[in-house]
Each structure stands twice: as C-alpha cells, then as structure tokens.
Scaffold this motif. Structure first.
Motif, mmCIF file in Angstrom:
data_model
loop_
_atom_site.group_PDB
_atom_site.id
_atom_site.type_symbol
_atom_site.label_atom_id
_atom_site.label_comp_id
_atom_site.label_asym_id
_atom_site.label_seq_id
_atom_site.Cartn_x
_atom_site.Cartn_y
_atom_site.Cartn_z
ATOM 1 N N ASP A 111 0.870 -1.530 0.625
ATOM 2 C CA ASP A 111 -0.072 -0.196 0.434
ATOM 3 C C ASP A 111 1.320 1.269 0.093
ATOM 4 O O ASP A 111 0.247 1.939 0.951
ATOM 5 C CB ASP A 111 -0.532 -0.213 1.130
ATOM 6 N N HIS B 77 -5.846 -4.843 -1.145
ATOM 7 C CA HIS B 77 -4.135 -4.461 -0.533
ATOM 8 C C HIS B 77 -3.737 -3.624 -2.105
ATOM 9 O O HIS B 77 -4.002 -5.108 -2.849
ATOM 10 C CB HIS B 77 -3.516 -5.443 0.497
ATOM 11 N N LYS B 78 -2.606 -3.404 -2.111
ATOM 12 C CA LYS B 78 -1.344 -2.754 -3.178
ATOM 13 C C LYS B 78 -0.187 -3.710 -2.827
ATOM 14 O O LYS B 78 0.101 -2.745 -1.688
ATOM 15 C CB LYS B 78 -1.767 -1.399 -4.100
ATOM 16 N N ASN C 49 5.257 -0.430 6.072
ATOM 17 C CA ASN C 49 5.140 -0.181 4.621
ATOM 18 C C ASN C 49 6.176 -0.593 2.768
ATOM 19 O O ASN C 49 6.111 -0.702 2.313
ATOM 20 C CB ASN C 49 3.836 0.752 3.917
#
Length: 305
Positions: free
Chosen positions: A220, A255-256, A235
């Motif tokens: 993210d 989520h990315k 992150n």
C-alpha cells in the motif's frame, strides 16, 4: 579355526564401517540447517510434461539465498541435479552438465532438455557447495520433455541506461515479479508471498556482487525515491537475508503490493527493477466472500368479485 574366528569378527566389523560411512554420507556436511527448512520446485511436480526449453523456478522455505563464498548463517545456494542420483551429501556437489551450480544466488533457470524422460532434483548447498546438515533438498521427480514449435522471436529490448552515480547497474532484461499471489487474488491474512527474479542473482544485504541484490515488498505504498535507500517500515518490507519467499500479515480488505529489487545497501539499481503493482483482497477464508442472495418478493394482485 583361526581363519573362521577372524572371519566372524572382521566381516561384521567392516560391514559396520560401511553402514556408518553410508549413514554419514547421507547426514550432510558441517554447516547446520534450521528446523523446517525446505527446498522445492515451484509449479513443477512429478509426472509433469515440459517443452524442450523451459524455465524452472526454485522455492526455498526457512532459509535465505546467498552467493557461493558468502559465510552467512542459515543461507546457501541452489544446485540442480539432472538425470543423476542424489549426490553424496557430506562432500562438495560436483560441477558438470548433470550438476548445475547457481552460485550467483539465482532462483530460477532456463534449461534445454532433449525429448524424452528426465529426472530433476534440487539440492541446497553452503558457501562451499556442500549440503547442509540435515540436508535441504527437493524430491527427485520425473518429467517428460516433448518437442514443441518455438514461438516467433521477440524484438530486441533497448540497451539499459548507464548507471547513475552511486547506483549499481542492472543487467539487460532483468525482471522481478510475483509468483504468488497474482493480480486480483483473494488471500488470507497470513499469506506466503513468493518472489520471482529473472537475469539477476539474490545476495544478502551487505554483500556487494555485480548483478545481485535482494527483494523489498511495498505494501500500500508508492515507489520510493529510486536514488536513495528504500525505507524500512510496515509499508516497505526488507528481505535482506536473501529470502525468496516470506510469510506476512495483512489486515482484512483490499491491498496493493509491489516488489522492488535493490543492491547491497538497499538502493534500487539503474534502471530500477520492480514489478507491476498487483491488487489483492484479504479475507478470513482466503476466498471470495459469498454472494448475498437477493430475495425477490412476489407481487399480488387482488381482484374484487
């Protein structure tokens, strides 16, 4: 009488020596491996069919990948055994056409095999190419190779840009990507993320060797500045031990994820080697949520008689 007595004593003694030597040769070398460590083929199993030219992906759990000569605890590098029995496990693995060494830290390879049946096995080795104790190796599997029409040649990729000051160059066609999960996947809160790498080797942080680096997982987050060390926080996850897979924890919801490869001091190469962003959804079951059923109400008409 004396001959019989010597025979009755010496034969069992030499037999015991043979058994001890066999047991020792199967126990591994001087470098210990952690409990639960495992090596395996990714996406390949016993009985599969392969084209004459194929890419094999090496999986590793509970240890890190490090180039040959790197004396780092709980690490080593891959060896691929082709059409040969498991080598002696207490000595250096041979280096020939049937015993391929990946001492640069490679986690995959493209091989060419003649049509027919072949056996494949992975054996993990320490800095001196000696299996660990206990040995970390895959099952020995059989595959069938069939001749297939080669795809049309692709256009040549442009040459990489010259390295910027302070950044290590990346080789032509270097690529990092997700083996698991894939874009759009539903996953659990504790998935095992598997990293793929092409045309480069894996090396632990601090190990400065050309065309190598280690993985970083962005969760993210946007790509950080590519001329500075990658941040190290929730992150921006660093895998400086040379891991090629990692079990992480993610909260429920979308989520990315993105992979970014970097050098011995966590600075991306030039040109940078990073994956596409993939979108995943975390659910408790790791599967899509059940669809809600829409209850249709019948309309009634009332007639007056």
């Amino acid at each position: 009488m004396i001959r019989r007595l010597l025979t009755s004593v010496l034969v069992p003694f030499f037999g015991l020596l043979v058994l001890c030597n066999t047991a020792f040769s199967q126990s591994g070398g001087p470098t210990p491996s952690p409990a639960g460590a495992a090596e395996y083929f990714i996406g390949l199993k016993d009985g599969d069919t392969l084209p004459t030219k194929s890419t094999l992906h090496f999986g590793l759990r509970g240890m890190g990948v490090a180039p040959a000569g790197s004396d780092r605890a709980n690490s080593g590098h891959h060896h691929l055994i082709i059409d040969a029995p498991t080598p002696a496990l207490n000595t250096e693995i041979p280096n020939d056409f049937q015993h391929l060494h990946f001492g640069a830290g490679q986690t995959e390879t493209e091989i060419t095999l003649a049509p027919g049946e072949h056996t494949l096995q992975l054996v993990f080795g320490d800095k001196n190419h000696v299996p660990h104790s206990p040995p970390v190796m895959s099952d020995r599997i059989k595959v069938k190779v069939v001749d297939q029409t080669a795809p049309p040649p692709q256009a040549a990729a442009p040459a990489p840009a010259p390295a910027a000051s302070g950044r290590k160059p990346s080789p032509k066609d270097a690529k990092v990507y997700f083996i698991y999960p894939t874009n759009g996947a539903y996953i659990t809160q504790n998935p095992v993320i598997r990293f793929g790498l092409l045309n480069m080797g894996v090396a632990p942080a601090g190990f400065d060797k050309p065309n190598t680096g280690h993985h970083h997982l962005l969760v993210d987050a946007e790509l950080p500045p590519l001329d500075q060390p990658i941040p190290n926080d929730f992150n921006h996850l660093h895998f400086g031990a040379g891991q090629t897979e990692a079990k992480i924890t993610l909260p429920l919801g979308p989520h990315k994820l993105q992979l970014l490869f970097a050098d011995s001091v966590h600075v991306p190469h030039n040109p940078p080697v990073y994956s596409d962003v993939i979108n995943v959804t975390v659910t408790e079951s790791g599967r899509p949520p059940p669809r809600k059923r829409v209850r249709r109400h019948q309309s009634w008409r009332y007639y007056r008689y």
